[in-house]
Motif scaffolding. Structure first.
Motif, short mmCIF file in Angstrom:
data_model
loop_
_atom_site.label_atom_id
_atom_site.label_comp_id
_atom_site.label_asym_id
_atom_site.label_seq_id
_atom_site.Cartn_x
_atom_site.Cartn_y
_atom_site.Cartn_z
N UNK A 93 -43.05 -25.92 64.26
CA UNK A 93 -42.65 -26.95 65.21
C UNK A 93 -41.79 -28.04 64.59
N UNK A 94 -42.02 -28.36 63.34
CA UNK A 94 -41.16 -29.35 62.70
C UNK A 94 -39.74 -28.82 62.48
N UNK A 95 -39.62 -27.50 62.28
CA UNK A 95 -38.28 -26.91 62.21
C UNK A 95 -37.58 -27.02 63.57
N UNK A 96 -38.34 -26.80 64.65
CA UNK A 96 -37.77 -26.93 65.99
C UNK A 96 -37.31 -28.37 66.23
N UNK A 97 -38.14 -29.33 65.87
CA UNK A 97 -37.80 -30.74 66.06
C UNK A 97 -36.56 -31.11 65.26
N UNK A 98 -36.50 -30.61 64.03
CA UNK A 98 -35.35 -30.92 63.16
C UNK A 98 -34.07 -30.27 63.67
N UNK A 99 -34.15 -29.02 64.07
CA UNK A 99 -32.94 -28.31 64.52
C UNK A 99 -32.38 -28.91 65.82
N UNK A 100 -33.27 -29.33 66.72
CA UNK A 100 -32.82 -29.87 68.00
C UNK A 100 -32.71 -31.40 67.98
N UNK A 101 -33.11 -32.00 66.86
CA UNK A 101 -33.08 -33.46 66.72
C UNK A 101 -33.86 -34.13 67.87
N UNK A 141 -36.58 -21.88 73.87
CA UNK A 141 -35.71 -20.89 73.21
C UNK A 141 -35.70 -21.09 71.69
N UNK A 142 -35.67 -22.33 71.25
CA UNK A 142 -35.68 -22.61 69.81
C UNK A 142 -37.02 -22.24 69.19
N UNK A 143 -38.12 -22.47 69.92
CA UNK A 143 -39.43 -22.06 69.41
C UNK A 143 -39.49 -20.56 69.25
N UNK A 144 -38.96 -19.82 70.23
CA UNK A 144 -38.94 -18.36 70.14
C UNK A 144 -38.14 -17.90 68.92
N UNK A 145 -37.01 -18.53 68.69
CA UNK A 145 -36.15 -18.16 67.55
C UNK A 145 -36.84 -18.44 66.21
N UNK A 146 -37.38 -19.65 66.07
CA UNK A 146 -38.03 -20.01 64.80
C UNK A 146 -39.31 -19.20 64.59
N UNK A 147 -40.07 -18.99 65.67
CA UNK A 147 -41.30 -18.20 65.56
C UNK A 147 -41.01 -16.78 65.11
N UNK A 148 -39.96 -16.18 65.62
CA UNK A 148 -39.59 -14.82 65.22
C UNK A 148 -39.33 -14.75 63.72
#
Length: 249
Positions: A93-101, A141-148
């Protein structure tokens, strides 16, 4: 003695029924007013939330003939809780937050995520709620990408396929105005009935011959009727006496 108690209990139930019937206007008005207040509160004070969802399919074994045995399917389905933990992990989730700002913390994002895993499948359903419909789709969509990526890297899975991407919701998923209105109306009904019953139980005034026997415990010997006509005649006689007194003076 038991028969007498049963009879008194039945009479009380009838009195309660007629008391509720007599105050039906109060009950109906309270039910309608609190139901309307619940609708107004929902419309004015609750923020509409939009939900977008996606679905992932986890492939644990790939071979040349691409056939998946039942044992492979069963073993993979038992790992679904591991996949859920990967989605909910701080790293993901922190990757998602960082990627989407995103302007939110890890805990705030986690509170808006719902994850379900259908039984005996390798499917992973992820839903995200947000006050902005487009933001909800972008996040899921970003969660799906990072989770994969995380499932393949950390759990050693062969591949994670995204069955479908997040949709752009056209209507809010919450709050449910109709549901809140029904709950408000039900509370209004219960509260109004409780008020009527409490007032009835606290009222110890004597209204009938039965009340005399019930509360005092003495048999009724006689009753003096009282009507508006008698009351008017008494007032008329009293007035005539006052006039005569004035005339004599």
């Amino acid at each position: 003695m038991e028969t007498k108690n049963n009879e008194e209990y039945e009479i009380n139930l009838k009195e309660i029924f007629f008391e509720l019937l007599d105050k039906i206007w109060f009950i109906v008005a309270s039910t309608a007013i609190i139901g309307l207040l619940a609708i107004l509160f929902t419309k004015l004070f609750l923020t509409p939330m939009y939900t977008s969802d996606t679905q992932l399919y986890v492939v644990s074994v790939q071979n040349e003939n691409t056939n998946v045995s039942y044992s492979d399917l069963q073993a993979s389905s038992q790992l679904t809780q591991d996949y859920v933990e990967v989605v909910k992990s701080r790293a993901t989730l922190e990757k998602v937050i960082q990627n989407l700002e995103l302007d939110m913390t890890y805990k705030q994002l986690l509170e808006n995520i719902t994850i379900t895993t259908p039984n005996n499948t390798r499917m992973l359903n992820i839903a995200v709620s947000n006050k902005d419909a487009f933001e909800a789709k972008k996040i899921v969509d970003k969660i799906a990408e990072v989770t994969s990526q995380e499932i393949c890297d950390k759990l050693g899975m062969e591949e994670v396929n995204i069955i479908y991407e997040g949709n752009i919701p056209t209507s809010p998923s919450s709050p449910n105005t109709m549901k809140n209105a029904i709950i408000g109306a039900a509370l209004g009904f219960i509260i109004s009935v409780a008020i009527v019953l409490v007032m009835y139980l606290l009222d110890d005034s004597i209204r009938s011959e039965e009340d005399v026997e019930r509360y005092i415990g003495l048999p009724m010997l006689a009753a003096i009727p009282f009507t508006e006509e008698l009351n008017d005649k008494a007032d008329e006689k009293k007035g005539k006496k006052n006039i005569l007194k004035g005339w004599r003076k």
